[in-house]
Design a protein around this motif. Structure first.
Motif, PDB file in Angstrom:
ATOM      1  N   THR A  16     148.135 -53.250  11.583  1.00 24.68           N
ATOM      2  CA  THR A  16     146.883 -53.638  12.209  1.00 24.68           C
ATOM      3  C   THR A  16     147.203 -54.058  13.635  1.00 24.68           C
ATOM      4  N   PHE A  48     146.504 -68.473  13.082  1.00 23.95           N
ATOM      5  CA  PHE A  48     147.344 -67.797  12.098  1.00 23.95           C
ATOM      6  C   PHE A  48     147.294 -68.606  10.816  1.00 23.95           C
ATOM      7  N   MET A  55     153.488 -66.222   6.265  1.00 24.78           N
ATOM      8  CA  MET A  55     152.209 -65.796   6.837  1.00 24.78           C
ATOM      9  C   MET A  55     151.345 -65.148   5.768  1.00 24.78           C
ATOM     10  N   VAL A  58     145.310 -63.925   9.409  1.00 26.91           N
ATOM     11  CA  VAL A  58     144.779 -64.548  10.613  1.00 26.91           C
ATOM     12  C   VAL A  58     143.287 -64.757  10.428  1.00 26.91           C
ATOM     13  N   LEU A  68     147.351 -60.610   5.914  1.00 25.96           N
ATOM     14  CA  LEU A  68     148.569 -59.962   6.398  1.00 25.96           C
ATOM     15  C   LEU A  68     149.770 -60.592   5.715  1.00 25.96           C
ATOM     16  N   THR A  70     152.985 -60.178   7.343  1.00 26.65           N
ATOM     17  CA  THR A  70     153.924 -60.454   8.425  1.00 26.65           C
ATOM     18  C   THR A  70     153.271 -60.105   9.744  1.00 26.65           C
ATOM     19  N   GLY A  71     153.884 -60.470  10.834  1.00 23.68           N
ATOM     20  CA  GLY A  71     153.312 -60.170  12.135  1.00 23.68           C
ATOM     21  C   GLY A  71     154.375 -60.052  13.208  1.00 23.68           C
ATOM     22  N   ILE A  73     154.378 -60.352  17.421  1.00 30.00           N
ATOM     23  CA  ILE A  73     153.533 -60.744  18.539  1.00 30.00           C
ATOM     24  C   ILE A  73     154.141 -60.243  19.837  1.00 30.00           C
TER      25      ILE A  73
END
Length: 114
Positions: A16, A48, A55, A58, A68, A70-71, A73
């Motif tokens: 995403t 978040f 995580m 969000v 989600l 994981t992310g 940034i």
């Protein structure tokens, strides 16, 4: 799932892209993201979500939640290379042109880093 005729394999369809409302996404880029099966969300992120360093998603400023696992940034980049302009090196769209070894268009000037 992913694009079939691409020379770049799709690693995962579970991506995403959040713009945080900071820039406009061109029609061409929207089409490319759709072809890979990636979601595009332009609504700014409020916070978040998660607990114990895990995580879970969000929350967007409109109150909606995107789940989600994981992310990654990225804040974008601002290149500090204006001091090189007087050296008459080759640039492309404001970026210093180098080869794989960091060589510039000047035989005695190399670039290091991102």
């Amino acid at each position: 799932m992913g694009r079939q005729n691409s020379i770049y394999p799709v690693i995962t369809p579970y991506i995403t892209i959040f713009t945080h409302g900071r820039f406009d996404v061109t029609a061409e880029m929207r089409k490319k993201l759709r072809s890979y099966g990636y979601r595009l969300i332009e609504t700014p992120i409020k916070q978040f979500l998660g607990e114990n360093h895990q995580m879970t998603g969000v929350e967007l400023i409109d109150g909606s939640i995107v789940e989600l696992e994981t992310g990654l940034i990225s804040f974008g980049s601002r290149y500090h290379n204006t001091y090189l302009k007087g050296l008459h090196l080759e640039f492309n769209d404001g970026n210093l042109v180098t080869d794989k070894m960091g060589r510039t268009s000047h035989p005695r000037i190399f670039a290091v880093g991102d």
